[in-house]
Design an enzyme around this catalytic site. Structure first.
Site, short mmCIF file in Angstrom:
data_model
loop_
_atom_site.label_atom_id
_atom_site.label_comp_id
_atom_site.label_asym_id
_atom_site.label_seq_id
_atom_site.Cartn_x
_atom_site.Cartn_y
_atom_site.Cartn_z
N ALA A 155 0.83 -1.20 0.00
CA ALA A 155 0.00 0.00 0.00
C ALA A 155 0.87 1.25 0.00
CB ALA A 155 -0.93 -0.01 1.21
N TYR A 156 1.84 1.29 0.90
CA TYR A 156 2.72 2.46 0.99
C TYR A 156 3.55 2.62 -0.28
CZ TYR A 156 6.22 5.68 2.88
OH TYR A 156 7.04 6.76 3.09
N SER A 157 4.15 1.52 -0.76
CA SER A 157 4.98 1.59 -1.96
C SER A 157 4.17 2.07 -3.16
CB SER A 157 5.59 0.22 -2.25
OG SER A 157 6.40 -0.23 -1.19
N SER A 159 1.42 3.84 -3.12
CA SER A 159 1.00 5.23 -2.95
C SER A 159 2.12 6.19 -3.29
CB SER A 159 0.51 5.47 -1.51
OG SER A 159 1.59 5.48 -0.58
N LYS A 160 3.34 5.85 -2.91
CA LYS A 160 4.46 6.74 -3.19
C LYS A 160 4.87 6.70 -4.66
CE LYS A 160 4.84 8.50 0.88
NZ LYS A 160 4.50 9.94 1.12
#
Length: 249
Positions: A155-157, A159-160
Site C-alpha cells: 500500500a505504501y509503496s 501510494s508513493k
C-alpha cells in the site's frame, strides 16, 4: 547551513506539526516565510514549531484526504496570509506491514486516501492561485519505496509511486509558468511513522541503506528548501534522490 530567501513568501506544509514536516516548517520560518501547517493532529506540535513567532505560523487542523476540508484550509490560509506561494506535501501514513494477499482492505484504502488523494487535493487547491500569479513551488515527499517497492508494504509503496507519477505529470502541466513541481524520495527517516511498523522491519530498512543510518529530518529539510526556493527556476517534474546510496537514479 545554506540560506534561501523566503521573505514575503507564504508556504503550506502538510503534516507540518511533527517529523519531516516540522523540520521544513522551522527552516522556512527561519528563512523569512510565513507558514501554514495543515495537519490532522495539531494538539501537540514539536518544540521546533511551537518556538517559532506566532505571527509567522498558522496551525490549521486539516484532513488532507477530504477535499472540502483542504479547500477550507486553503481559504483560512489565504484569509490570514493573503496567498499561497509554496506547497510542501509531507503528510503521510505508512500503514501496517503485511503481505499483499493478506493486506487489510480498509487500510489499503486509507493509505491511498492520505498519501495519494491528499497530495492530489492539496495541489488542486493551490494551483489556480499559483497560475493566476505566475509563480509557485510544490514539493511532494515521496519515498524510495515508490521507486523500488518494499516487501510487505504494498500500500505504501504503491501510494508513493503514484505521488512520483503525479509529480511528473503536474510538473509538465505547469512548465509554461514559473511553477516548479518536484518530489523527493528519501530513505527511512527517524520519525513517528516508524511507530507504525515492527522493529524487524525497521532493521530491514536500515540494512538496505549503504550509509548505514536513517536520514535525518534536517537533511530532508535542507534539500526541500532549495527545491522550494525561487532559485530552483528551471527543474520541474523531477525526482530528487535522498536514499543514502540505496538508489542512484
Amino acid at each position: 547551513m545554506n540560506s534561501y530567501d523566503f521573505k514575503d513568501r507564504v508556504a503550506v506544509v502538510t503534516g507540518g506539526a511533527n517529523g519531516i514536516g516540522a523540520a521544513v516548517v522551522e527552516r522556512l520560518a527561519q528563512s523569512g516565510a510565513r507558514v501554514a501547517i495543515w495537519d490532522m493532529d495539531i494538539s501537540a506540535p514539536e518544540a521546533r514549531v511551537t518556538g517559532l513567532p506566532s505571527d509567522q505560523v498558522l496551525l490549521v487542523q486539516t484532513d488532507v484526504s477530504d477535499l472540502d476540508n483542504v479547500l477550507a484550509a486553503a481559504q483560512a490560509t489565504e484569509e490570514r496570509f493573503g496567498l499561497i506561494d509554496v506547497l510542501i506535501n509531507s503528510a503521510g501514513i505508512a500503514g501496517p506491514a503485511a503481505p499483499l494477499a493478506e493486506y487489510p482492505v480498509d487500510m489499503w484504502r486509507k493509505v491511498q486516501a492520505v498519501n495519494v488523494d491528499g497530495t492530489f487535493h492539496t495541489c488542486r487547491a493551490v494551483i489556480p492561485g499559483m497560475v493566476a500569479r505566475g509563480y509557485g513551488r510544490i514539493v511532494n515527499i515521496a519515498s524510495i519505496a515508490g521507486k523500488e517497492g518494499n516487501p510487505n508494504a504494498s500500500a505504501y509503496s504503491s501510494s508513493k509511486a503514484a505521488v512520483i507519477a503525479m509529480t511528473k505529470s503536474l510538473g509538465k502541466e505547469m512548465s509554461q509558468y514559473d511553477i516548479a513541481v518536484n518530489c523527493i524520495t528519501p530513505a527511512t527517516a527517524q520519525t513517528r511513522i516508524l511507530e507504525q511498523v515492527s522493529a524487524e522491519f525497521i532493521e530491514y530498512m536500515r540494512g538496505k541503506i549503504p550509509r548505514g543510518r536513517f536520514v535525518t529530518v534536517d537533511e530532508v529539510a535542507s534539500m526541500v528548501l532549495w527545491i522550494a526556493s525561487a532559485e530552483n527556476s528551471f527543474t520541474t517534474g523531477a525526482v530528487f534522490d535522498l536514499s543514502g546510496g540505496r538508489a542512484t537514479y
